[in-house]
Design an enzyme around this catalytic site. Sequence first.
Site, mmCIF file in Angstrom:
data_model
loop_
_atom_site.group_PDB
_atom_site.id
_atom_site.type_symbol
_atom_site.label_atom_id
_atom_site.label_comp_id
_atom_site.label_asym_id
_atom_site.label_seq_id
_atom_site.Cartn_x
_atom_site.Cartn_y
_atom_site.Cartn_z
ATOM 1 C CG ASN A 210 -0.196 -0.114 2.506
ATOM 2 O OD1 ASN A 210 0.545 0.791 2.866
ATOM 3 N ND2 ASN A 210 -0.363 -1.225 3.223
ATOM 4 N N PRO A 305 -3.440 -11.791 10.659
ATOM 5 C CG PRO A 305 -1.547 -12.487 11.824
ATOM 6 C CD PRO A 305 -2.175 -12.501 10.464
ATOM 7 C CE LYS A 337 -10.167 1.102 12.555
ATOM 8 N NZ LYS A 337 -9.586 1.632 11.398
ATOM 9 C CE LYS A 341 -8.003 -2.898 15.160
ATOM 10 N NZ LYS A 341 -6.918 -2.955 14.194
HETATM 11 O O1 C5P Z 1 -8.553 -2.073 11.882
HETATM 12 P P1 C5P Z 1 -7.545 -1.225 11.213
HETATM 13 O O2 C5P Z 1 -6.638 -1.999 10.301
HETATM 14 O O3 C5P Z 1 -8.083 -0.028 10.519
HETATM 15 O O4 C5P Z 1 -6.683 -0.685 12.436
HETATM 16 C C1 C5P Z 1 -5.551 0.082 12.242
HETATM 17 C C2 C5P Z 1 -4.645 -0.097 13.419
HETATM 18 O O5 C5P Z 1 -4.431 -1.482 13.684
HETATM 19 C C3 C5P Z 1 -3.258 0.456 13.142
HETATM 20 O O6 C5P Z 1 -2.747 0.896 14.373
HETATM 21 C C4 C5P Z 1 -2.508 -0.749 12.599
HETATM 22 O O7 C5P Z 1 -1.106 -0.636 12.784
HETATM 23 C C5 C5P Z 1 -3.094 -1.891 13.397
HETATM 24 N N1 C5P Z 1 -3.189 -3.162 12.651
HETATM 25 C C6 C5P Z 1 -2.417 -4.228 13.023
HETATM 26 N N2 C5P Z 1 -2.520 -5.424 12.368
HETATM 27 C C7 C5P Z 1 -3.379 -5.561 11.345
HETATM 28 C C8 C5P Z 1 -4.167 -4.485 10.951
HETATM 29 C C9 C5P Z 1 -4.050 -3.287 11.619
HETATM 30 O O8 C5P Z 1 -1.614 -4.112 13.958
HETATM 31 N N3 C5P Z 1 -3.460 -6.719 10.716
#
Ligand code: C5P
Length: 394
Positions: A210, A305, A337, A341
């Site tokens: 990305n 994950p 989030k 989380k």
């Molecule tokens: O759920 P989302 O991907 O939008 O959340 C973003 C946050 O979660 C960021 O802090 C990103 O570094 C972390 N993240 C992660 N592992 C993933 C996806 C996102 O640690 N597979």
Amino acid sequence: MTALTGKTIVLGVTGGIAAYKAAELVRLLVKADAKVHVAMTESATRFVGPLTFQALSGNTVWTDPWDTRMSNGMAHINLTRQADLAVIAPATANFMAKLAHGAADDLLSTLCLARDCPLLVAPAMNRQMWSNPATQRNVAQLRADDIGILGPDSGDQACGETGDGRMLEAEDICAAIIAHFRPKLLAGRRVLMTAGPTFEALDPVRGLTNLSSGKMGFALARACAQAGAAVTLISGPVSLPTPSGIARIDVRSALQMREAVLREVGRSDIFIGVAAVADYRPVATATDKIKKTGETLTVEFVRNPDILAEVAALPSPPFCVGFAAESRDLDTYANGKLIAKKLQLVVGNLVQDGMGGDTNTVVLFDAAGRHALPSESKDDVARGIVAHLSTLLV
Ligand code: C5P
């Protein structure tokens, strides 16, 4: 206002070949808006002429304790009395020995002894001189006297040998000087961070990634280190230099990032997930390059994950900070989030405001609500995040 606006620095240059790097250091300090006064030892003037430092600093260069240009003839006291910081770069073994023993037999050593400002020293010498027990005794004494030692670096030396003793690069010394003036909001904290994109391989030459540049994560790592934290930065593929004083681990895929995070997380008090981790990876990576055959290509993906959620769900998790880069409905998604989380802080931004660029606009979300930070450079935004984060720590 830049990093060193309003700061006056006395830069002492002693007689080593690394004196040429001190010229670049003056340029960087002046660029950061510091007032720089240079004092040189007699042997330093054999390597670089005072005129070079005078031209770069825009100020008189001092070499002689008997210089009558200082109105009251007290150059040895006045120069460091007006200063916020004194820095010796390069510092020879001989000069460090003099400092350790309080000798004052030339202008620069007298300035150091008469100073009432902090002192940082960047050693530069041959590896044998550095490892000599006498030098090491002196270094220990300087540390005990609250004098900061910057480096030295390891690598090729002017004498043709390789080892410890090279002076740090001017950029690193400048970064340490800037860090010296930052409030130590994270002193004693150990920060683990992820940054950059991940790369999910399709075959040996292709993959999915990305547009994350890693700039925000690297800026935050730098801000944490400048605030006194010990920082480990786990980075996906980016083309950014490692900020000064940070331990960096390079990874490529989300699975490698997760493995590195789980290996390191036990040693951290704060975890900050800045990386734009790919949500999915190909179910399988082809061992050979995929050939163009049919008109369409179907690739099956599997969920990666969630590293941040996994860390936050550990039995005794560190303080967890997440990022939410959204294209709309920032508050809803960022707060979502924070709760889903189980994070202590979420840094939210609209992707159109930050991704890839040098500035960012963020809103911080925590249990107390939303806190908008001003739109600034990523370095300034990073400092704002650190300042807020530090208020939430117990
Ligand atoms: O759920 P989302 O991907 O939008 O959340 C973003 C946050 O979660 C960021 O802090 C990103 O570094 C972390 N993240 C992660 N592992 C993933 C996806 C996102 O640690 N597979």
